[in-house]
Design an enzyme around this catalytic site. Structure first.
Site, mmCIF file in Angstrom:
data_model
loop_
_atom_site.group_PDB
_atom_site.id
_atom_site.type_symbol
_atom_site.label_atom_id
_atom_site.label_comp_id
_atom_site.label_asym_id
_atom_site.label_seq_id
_atom_site.Cartn_x
_atom_site.Cartn_y
_atom_site.Cartn_z
ATOM 1 N N ARG A 155 3.753 9.923 2.401
ATOM 2 C CA ARG A 155 3.172 8.900 1.526
ATOM 3 C C ARG A 155 1.649 8.937 1.531
ATOM 4 N NH1 ARG A 155 1.377 4.380 4.058
ATOM 5 N NH2 ARG A 155 1.566 3.034 2.232
ATOM 6 N N ASP A 170 -4.047 -0.190 3.916
ATOM 7 C CA ASP A 170 -2.862 -0.338 4.760
ATOM 8 C C ASP A 170 -3.159 -1.158 5.996
ATOM 9 O OD1 ASP A 170 -0.793 0.848 3.538
ATOM 10 O OD2 ASP A 170 -0.876 2.726 4.645
#
Ligand code: JDK
Length: 247
Positions: A155, A170
């Site tokens: 990812r 994130d």
């Protein structure tokens, strides 16, 4: 931007192949971001019974993966290339986001699953470059841990579906856990969305999220808070929240 080649070495290739056929891994493959191959070291055995394991020297329970098929398999995959050869094991370095980033910077990756009680130490000595654990619990094999590592790495690859901006923001990239998220409706079963998020004041939203993130990290991951680099504003937000909690 080059496609990453990921090879998974496992005695249970169907497990891995099935998982690779959905979620981020399948989309990454379709998008030309990553190319996967799953190989079974049993194919590199040379005996009639295709034996991959044997009893441990010195005695004890369980079986150990023999070195010859595993090393032959990994060496053939590598060819003249250099690439991380990651062994999944409960004895490895704890996997984290920084390791995912480091692995994502290579154009090839070989992930070795293992099974039974472990693998002959000489496989480590000869071909393994990294040993990774996904956590302090014992699974039956390295297949699920391998999928966890692959998902986290893929990812991050440029062009992976859904990575447009998220990796930078994130959770863990700043060493804190995330703030709470809300969507409509504004009230659900008597629970209201915090006013700071609905007032249209962007600075207030940013402060509220940072404060929640700090509070939550203190509650569930004090170890992370101890290591995080906090600004003066962070300290003020935390002090204010703790002060409010006193009242
Ligand atoms: C790869 C085989 C199963 C390995 C013996 C004795 C204390 C256990 C079972 N994070 C994480 N958890 N589990 C794994 C993992 C397990 C694996 C393999 C990864 C390959 N197994 C296994 C070792 C033992 N050992 C001391 C720990 C029992 C990765």
């Amino acid at each position: 931007m080059s496609e990453m080649r990921l090879d998974v070495v496992t005695l249970f290739p169907e497990t891995i192949a099935q998982a690779l056929d959905y979620s981020i891994m399948a989309r990454a493959r379709d998008a030309g971001v990553a190319e996967f191959s799953v190989v079974n070291p049993r194919e590199w055995t040379t005996d009639r019974h295709r034996i991959v394991d044997d009893a441990p020297y010195g005695g004890g329970a369980g079986m150990v993966l023999k070195p010859e098929p595993l090393v032959a398999c990994i060496e053939e995959l590598l060819g003249e290339d250099e690439a991380p050869v990651v062994l999944m094991t409960p004895q490895g370095t704890p996997f984290d986001q920084a390791t995912a980033h480091r692995l994502a910077n290579h154009d090839r990756l070989i992930v070795v699953c293992g099974h039974y009680e472990g693998i002959d130490e000489r496989v480590r000595d000869l071909v393994v470059t990294d040993e990774i654990s996904i956590g302090d619990y014992v699974l039956t094999g390295g297949e699920l841990p391998a999928l966890v590592v692959i998902d986290a790495v893929v990812r991050l690859l440029p062009g992976a579906v859904g990575n447009a901006e998220s990796p930078v923001t994130d959770s863990f990239s700043d060493g804190l856990v995330e703030h709470p998220h809300y969507t409509r409706p504004p009230e659900f079963r008597g629970l209201r969305v915090p006013e700071a998020l609905t007032d249209g004041d962007h600075a207030a939203v940013r402060r509220w999220r940072r404060q929640q993130s700090l509070l939550r990290t203190m509650r569930v991951r004090p170890d992370l808070l101890g290591r995080a680099e906090l600004t003066d504003e962070d300290r003020e937000l935390l002090a204010e929240a703790l002060d409010d909690a006193q009242k």
